[in-house]
Enzyme design. Structure first.
Site, PDB file in Angstrom:
ATOM      1  N   GLY B 101      17.631  27.167  22.281  1.00 36.60           N
ATOM      2  CA  GLY B 101      17.850  28.420  22.149  1.00 36.60           C
ATOM      3  C   GLY B 101      19.229  28.903  22.448  1.00 36.60           C
ATOM      4  O   GLY B 101      19.792  29.948  22.521  1.00 36.60           O
ATOM      5  N   ARG B 336      11.236  16.334  19.601  1.00 35.45           N
ATOM      6  CA  ARG B 336      11.776  16.071  20.966  1.00 35.45           C
ATOM      7  C   ARG B 336      10.763  15.921  22.087  1.00 35.45           C
ATOM      8  O   ARG B 336       9.601  16.484  21.965  1.00 35.45           O
ATOM      9  CB  ARG B 336      12.837  17.093  21.389  1.00 35.45           C
ATOM     10  CG  ARG B 336      12.169  18.561  21.353  1.00 35.45           C
ATOM     11  CD  ARG B 336      13.034  19.642  21.699  1.00 35.45           C
ATOM     12  NE  ARG B 336      12.340  21.037  21.650  1.00 35.45           N
ATOM     13  CZ  ARG B 336      13.042  22.140  21.337  1.00 35.45           C
ATOM     14  NH1 ARG B 336      14.351  22.131  20.970  1.00 35.45           N
ATOM     15  NH2 ARG B 336      12.579  23.123  21.258  1.00 35.45           N
ATOM     16  N   HIS B 452      11.041  32.502  23.632  1.00 40.44           N
ATOM     17  CA  HIS B 452      12.184  32.373  24.346  1.00 40.44           C
ATOM     18  C   HIS B 452      11.890  32.745  25.763  1.00 40.44           C
ATOM     19  O   HIS B 452      12.082  31.646  26.770  1.00 40.44           O
ATOM     20  CB  HIS B 452      13.229  33.419  23.962  1.00 40.44           C
ATOM     21  CG  HIS B 452      14.665  32.904  25.015  1.00 40.44           C
ATOM     22  ND1 HIS B 452      15.080  33.820  25.954  1.00 40.44           N
ATOM     23  CD2 HIS B 452      15.480  32.232  24.890  1.00 40.44           C
ATOM     24  CE1 HIS B 452      15.915  33.308  26.427  1.00 40.44           C
ATOM     25  NE2 HIS B 452      16.548  32.219  26.056  1.00 40.44           N
ATOM     26  N   SER B 768      20.978  14.393  63.528  1.00 40.88           N
ATOM     27  CA  SER B 768      20.453  14.981  62.314  1.00 40.88           C
ATOM     28  C   SER B 768      21.807  15.899  61.708  1.00 40.88           C
ATOM     29  O   SER B 768      22.292  16.722  62.418  1.00 40.88           O
ATOM     30  CB  SER B 768      19.280  15.894  62.933  1.00 40.88           C
ATOM     31  OG  SER B 768      19.067  16.735  61.925  1.00 40.88           O
ATOM     32  N   CYS B 836      18.640  17.825  58.043  1.00 39.43           N
ATOM     33  CA  CYS B 836      17.963  18.915  58.335  1.00 39.43           C
ATOM     34  C   CYS B 836      18.250  20.199  57.735  1.00 39.43           C
ATOM     35  O   CYS B 836      17.754  21.401  57.762  1.00 39.43           O
ATOM     36  CB  CYS B 836      17.329  19.035  59.769  1.00 39.43           C
ATOM     37  SG  CYS B 836      18.883  19.759  60.713  1.00 39.43           S
ATOM     38  N   TYR B 856      15.679   9.744  57.397  1.00 42.53           N
ATOM     39  CA  TYR B 856      14.721  10.511  56.850  1.00 42.53           C
ATOM     40  C   TYR B 856      15.465  11.970  56.319  1.00 42.53           C
ATOM     41  O   TYR B 856      16.364  12.077  56.553  1.00 42.53           O
ATOM     42  CB  TYR B 856      13.873  11.018  57.901  1.00 42.53           C
ATOM     43  CG  TYR B 856      14.355  11.711  59.037  1.00 42.53           C
ATOM     44  CD1 TYR B 856      14.437  13.128  58.900  1.00 42.53           C
ATOM     45  CD2 TYR B 856      14.820  11.187  60.173  1.00 42.53           C
ATOM     46  CE1 TYR B 856      15.024  13.962  59.752  1.00 42.53           C
ATOM     47  CE2 TYR B 856      15.351  11.728  61.164  1.00 42.53           C
ATOM     48  CZ  TYR B 856      15.494  13.232  61.178  1.00 42.53           C
ATOM     49  OH  TYR B 856      16.108  14.151  62.004  1.00 42.53           O
TER      50      TYR B 856
END
Lengths: 885, 885
Positions: B101, B336, B452, B768, B836, B856
């Site tokens: 579109g 597609r 759309h 952190s 964080c 992490y």
């Protein structure tokens, strides 16, 4: 076992770190064969271990003290604590770096009820003995036992009143005995213990007190101010007493081998007969000039002058010495390199080069760049006829106007608030330091040229008039009287520390001129420095000043000040409240010729030298009126309903202020962000710069404008602005058929800019580190908010060694600068890099910039000479470092 | 000469970068022998050169187009521009990455007054011919000649009204002729030129228009939102036309090989008979379900299903295809990979693994982590009985409440202001994207599941109810009617995109539950990811949610929210306005048990897992009332003179607010600076944490608290706080005889902390990265101020690729993180390092964290699954990168 104690004959002047300055010099003088009362030194290491070890003497220290005491008894033929033939000693601190007035001294230690008898008998002078005794108790009580000095002073005052005498030396023997008795009662009352009688106990307590005084508040503050590390420790000097208070054939004094105020090669000093140690420097009695001694005691004087000449030749620097005359016999008690005014420092350094005592590089190293400040400040316009209201001693040169303030605390508070204040005191003490630092000048009613106020003020390069006896201070009513005039707190006065005059109100001042010595020394500096020195200047006047002081360019020409001029502000505001590009453009079109004329004048003044012009930086709300005031104005207009057009206008302004208000304006819509949002502003400025340059080129004047974009964090911010300026410049230059050397570059004042300097250098033709903002963002500290609230406390408590807004932080901000330089030069090896934050005129920071490979530093015009010298010193330091490696 | 044009048989699906997605797939399908109308592709390189080269065709392009056109004429047995047997083509864009579109399409190109005759003759269908012609003029006029679409629509509407018909397909032939005439007049009026008759000129203009459309606003916005680079360019597909509008034996449709909403393996799609291309997706006529086709045209249906099965097997992914039936003959027009809901994506990926089509890693790579968001948001509480006011198609799952807003512009503005809005439109167009992005949900009154609005909403994971015919929108009056109800602008409604229901007002919602497919996929992710995934949670409820969603710890437990609770705020305020340590301590003593109980609950919920608790961070004025309000309150109290105690209290509060007000609070007195100024606050918090832990340990519950100090810029800030906490903890633990595993660490959220991480790691036991603040200081941008004022504009204009507060900036902030990790680990190789900031749940940033070697990431609980998947994908990307090297 570690050696903690050195007898005077075991050391020399190189051992300052271990023995402290005083101790090393006493040892050196002993080695030189000068008349020194003998003694020994407890090392700084002992102090450090004592501090570390929860205030315990390190193992073996006390035994070594005893051994050395034995040696001293033997050499002096006296015995410590002995009734018949008692040895008395002084106990003084002495750190590696001189800290005058900061640490504690005890004289006459060893006195007690028993030894007093020996002293009386041997001196045959009961008055002397009791005078010494009461001094000892007072000093020991104050310094070691922490009893307030004023409590002792009060007893002494009462006695003088009772006896109706003015000076301490006039108190009768019975009066002194009474004083001693009352002092001991005071001690008992305050401490709950008797004053210690045992000389060994006295000695141990005194040594401990000196050790502990290393960490007292005064000492810590002094170290902060003078950037002395906290972990050096102090040595303790134990020295046989000699007595200047044995009568009129005795005395004590201090002197300099050259005049510390002017640098003249002359015998300079003060003394008092029948006085002891602190009397001269404490300013309690006003001392006589040393030249007087030549008349009173010609032999002693001749001897003294000979000895100190030897001292100066040995140390190759001005010596500040203390001496005591005991019954016509001269003793040198200490010597050290003399503190001096900047003017004196220059003259002395240059004279010594001429005399062949030192070489030019040594001369350059001798001058503290910060001290030059005092030569670069204003003095009273000599063309104005002024009647001083009072006169005192010209204790520290320079002139200052300010509001009269009577306490150090208030001087500190008001000074930090940005007010100009003159601290007015009877005499100052080390407890006043925090207030003195924040004052513009010091006025005291007592004390001489070597009084605390005078010494400290000279060290800080701050104007001081000392010992102005005309002045009678009433602390309670917060005023001082001088003849029939009354000057109240907050009244303005002006002091001239060069003449000793005090004037009412503010007084016209003129800018300083550089002496020929100053210029000569700076020419030596220019010959070896590698850093360029530019100035920050926004006006033709400042530009001229900068050029006169040796600036090789303008490193930062801010354009916002030009927007602030009263006749322009309404146009600037019209631009800001414009709703659309068109009406904004109308305002900008009006500003263009004004900006252009600014640039014409500055560029003309700086012909042939680069002028780096920074495009508009601050957030737009800085140009608008205050929010609360406008709010009130709108409310007012609404209620009267009279002037509707004005109301409409004010409402619009208010609306715009509200729109532009920011939570954190420092990090808001400013700098190039503005330039991207309203491209027409920078376009106008660029046009003004280019057109101004063309106008001058047409007159045959060579100009080198450089256009600087502020607050870039990403190359994509710089790119469109760069392209737009290039386009405008090309258009105009092509039309005018003029060739112009110009550059477009950027501030590096955000961490991201430094971290991506390789990308930014693809467009920027120069970098200028804006270390004020870079410090704010690197630390995450807003200077406006932090300095009052926690930053100064951080420095006081040693969390930060220096205020990072004064001295560039090498580990954080400095690391970013190094990254920025490295990355920038990787892309463009010839990139011109400078610094234009306030650090540009601070000697440590200048040294950092030299080492980081910058091309120039830029600072306020008055700091240009400082930077020139500091840049030369950086080269010398680097050389000596390299030759040491 | 460079090859700029590929005939369909010269390419394959691997050539997406050069041929665009559409073109590569057309080539692939040609290779597979599927029924494809033939054609050729102009490469993306041609587009890039055209753009670079001031909109000039690169050399040779036009000649290659002509050669390929010849080949197409030969293959189709038709001649371009020929009167008798005219070849008509479609011209479509096709970028490497699908941008539905966003780019422009022209059908029926080649029509003019002459070729129309051929079409009429060959099709024997005048209506069809004129319908095609008016479509062509409309599309060409709109897309190529930039005439507003609504001007064409208005002519069409007027004709329908005149003929009193509802659908376009009902317009009479004469009506269509009239439309064509009026269209041409319109073009002449608007452009001042006649509509081009020459097919070659049409083709050239169309190609240029497609090239140019790469940089139109819609396309640029779409690329911004979907983070597609700007320098890819688009290909142009020129393809022989086939016609779905030749009568009721013709038609056009779109389909998916599996249900894109649920993932079910079923034939899913929509079609319209006697319609052309855009009719289905534009939502102008409501289409029929594909299952209906089985009844209407069983042979064609069977063929279609066979062909698309082949497609799916070839592509090994769900295919989104378009087809056209021309007189009972099936053509596939494009295929597609199908966009799908998150739920469908999961089901499809897992089903395909089960079917052996793909492996687990491929399945993991298939899921866009951001898309999971839609599975993790709320839905309407099913236990509540609710009467919908309207029903539409369940176009994109999820529920949302918000204020009704009727224009994209207002939705954008209000949404950016933080208001929850539902954008209500008849149908949406790409011009509405900016408003859709900022809405909480979309409601349309027209269009189907592939309209759309539906496609875009699914892509964004935003609830959408489409084609709700019950709704009658009155744009002018800003309201919509549904039966007898009137819903005005700013009224609240709730939409449920899962059921298609629309409700009045706000409605109770419940939290999402994870499907078993979701859990299975995440378990695969957990097996390969290396990053830990923690959550940011301040309450026991959030902690539980986080744990349920797979969090392996709490990475950021803010304590300030606990201070904000209504019953605590007065105590907190009492603490803040305390004049002295003692009264501050009294308030803190009251807070201690409250804080302790908070920590007990959170630590209990997170038993056996680490909980990183950050000590108080925000500036204290955040806990005090609003300045202006307090000012007013004081004025009020002063005027009434009644309640003197209250006045006194309020005056004190006002004074304290004034004292604490800051120019730049972000950079002011907060974080550890507070902790150093008022040590008793952190001491209380540390005590609460340790005591809470002990309480749980005594119950046999294992806890792992970690204490985090915010806003450290210098090791000397951390040191005293570290020591003080250690001391408190040791005291309590010794007294209680408890062994507790705990750590003390710091946020790295200021550039200086990252730059001196080696020093900081000497004390900090974990780091952190607080990337929100780190981004603010690194860029020097205050998020609060910048996002509305210039930051989003920066992203829109491509100055910044991404909003750095959403996607971690790798070049600047990322460089600091890498420096911090390297320096920190140099001091302590086992240092635990996490992040964080809000970036912790953003997939690109998660990938950065993986590559930077963090331990992490920590993010909001709902983002935990996203981070788990993103962390796994980071591993897979790294592997594929390494295997490519």
């Amino acid at each position: 076992m570690k050696k903690y104690v050195y007898y005077f004959d075991e050391g020399n002047k190189e051992m300052k770190k271990l023995l402290g300055g005083k101790g090393a010099n006493l040892a050196e003088m002993t080695k030189m064969g000068l008349p020194i009362p003998q003694g020994f030194i407890i090392t700084t290491e002992a102090c450090i271990e004592y501090t570390k070890n929860q205030k315990q003497f390190p193992e073996g220290l006390w035994e070594q003290v005893q051994d050395n005491l034995k040696k001293l008894e033997k050499n002096s033929n006296k015995i410590f604590g002995n009734i018949e033939n008692p040895l008395l000693v002084s106990v003084r601190s002495g750190a590696a770096i001189s800290m005058p007035g900061m640490m504690d001294t005890i004289l006459n230690l060893g006195l007690n009820e028993h030894t007093m008898q020996g002293i009386i008998k041997k001196s045959n002078n009961e008055r002397f003995a009791f005078d010494s005794y009461r001094r000892f108790i007072q000093m020991f009580g104050n310094v070691v036992m922490d009893i307030k000095g004023e409590l002792f002073e009060r007893i002494l005052e009462e006695t003088k009143q009772k006896e109706k005498v003015e000076n301490d030396s006039e108190i009768s023997i019975s009066g002194l005995k009474e004083v001693v008795k009352k002092y001991k009662e005071l001690v008992y009352k305050e401490i709950g213990e008797k004053f210690p009688e045992d000389p060994q106990k006295q000695l141990r307590m005194a040594i401990e007190a000196v050790f502990s005084s290393w960490d007292n508040k005064r000492a810590v503050t002094y170290r902060r101010i003078h950037r002395i590390p906290d972990d050096l420790g102090t040595a303790v000097n134990v020295q046989e007493m000699v007595f200047g208070n044995m009568g009129t054939d005795s005395g004590t004094g201090v002197g300099f081998t050259r005049n510390p105020s002017t640098g003249e090669k002359e015998n300079y000093g003060e003394y008092l007969l029948n006085a002891q140690g602190e009397d001269v420097v404490a300013g309690i009695r006003t001392p006589k000039s040393l030249t007087q001694l030549e008349k009173e005691m010609p032999d002693v004087y001749k001897q003294l002058i000979e000895k100190v000449k030897i001292l100066e030749n040995n140390y190759k620097d001005v010596q500040d010495y203390e001496f005591t005359i005991e019954k016509n016999k001269l003793y040198i008690l200490q010597t050290r390199d003399g503190k001096r005014t900047a003017q004196a420092a220059l003259k002395i350094a240059i004279d010594m080069v001429k005399e062949g005592l030192i070489d030019k590089n040594t001369a350059l190293k001798r001058i503290d760049p910060n001290q030059l400040n005092q030569l670069l400040h204003r003095r009273i316009d000599p063309n104005i006829e002024l009647e001083p209201i009072a006169t005192g001693l010209p204790a520290s040169p320079g002139a200052a106007s300010g509001k009269v303030i009577f306490t150090a605390d208030e001087a500190e508070k008001r000074g930090k608030n940005g007010e100009a204040v003159i601290l007015v005191r009877q005499e100052t003490t080390p407890d006043d330091i925090h207030g003195m630092v924040q004052a513009k000048g010091i006025l005291t009613s007592r004390g001489g040229m070597t009084s605390h106020a005078a010494v400290v003020a000279r060290g800080m390069g701050m104007p001081c008039v000392a010992g102005s006896n005309d002045i009678i201070i009433n602390l309670e009513k917060e005023l001082f009287k001088v003849n029939d005039k009354i000057i109240k707190k907050d009244d303005y006065i002006t002091i001239d520390g060069g003449s000793g005059h005090v004037f009412m109100g503010k007084v016209p001042m003129i800018e300083p001129k550089m002496s020929k010595e100053f210029k000569l020394l700076l020419s030596w500096a220019d010959n070896i420095r590698k850093l360029g020195v530019y100035a920050n200047a926004d006006t033709p006047e400042d530009s001229k000043k900068a050029r006169d002081l040796g600036a090789e360019g303008i490193g930062l020409c801010r354009t916002e000040h030009m927007f602030m001029a009263p006749e322009r502000l309404p146009i600037v505001q019209a631009m800001i409240i414009a709703d659309n590009k068109k009406s904004r453009q109308i305002a900008l079109d009006k500003l263009l010729p004004m900006q252009k004329s600014d640039f014409v004048k500055i560029l003309e003044e700086m012909h042939d030298l680069p002028v780096i012009i920074r495009l508009l930086d601050p957030p737009l709300h800085e140009f608008l009126p205050n929010y609360e005031e406008t709010l009130a104005k709108v409310a007012q207009l609404k209620s009267t309903k009279e002037n509707k057009d004005e109301l409409k206008k004010q409402e619009k302004i208010l609306e715009r202020i509200e729109m532009l208000r920011e939570m954190n304006p420092m990090l808001g819509l400013r700098g190039c962000r503005l330039g991207l949002l309203y491209p027409e502003i920078y376009e106008m400025q660029a046009r003004a710069i280019i057109e101004a340059s063309i106008e001058l080129i047409k007159q045959g004047i060579r100009v080198k404008p450089e256009i600087m974009i502020p607050l870039v964090s990403h190359i994509n911010e710089l790119k469109p602005i760069y392209n737009s300026i290039k386009k405008i410049a090309k258009e105009i230059l092509t039309r005018e058929k003029i060739v112009l050397e110009y550059k477009i570059g950027t501030m590096i004042e955000l961490p991201r800019a430094a971290l991506t300097a390789d990308e930014i250098a693809e467009y920027a033709e120069f970098f200028s580190f804006g270390t004020n903002d870079l410090t704010q963002t690197t630390f995450g500290i807003s200077r406006d908010d932090a300095e009052g609230k926690f930053l100064l406390k951080y420095v006081e408590e040693g969390i930060l060694k220096d205020n990072p807004f004064e001295v560039l932080d090498p580990a954080g901000v400095g690391k970013l600068i190094k990254i920025g330089v490295e990355l920038g030069r990787k892309t463009n090896p010839h990139l011109e890099i400078g610094i234009c934050g306030e650090h540009g005129g601070e000697p440590n920071s200048v040294e950092f910039c030299h080492n980081a490979g910058l091309n120039y530093v830029s600072c306020s015009p008055f700091r240009v000479p400082i930077a020139r010298l500091a840049a030369a010193q950086a080269v010398l330091k680097e050389k000596s470092k390299n030759s040491n490696n």
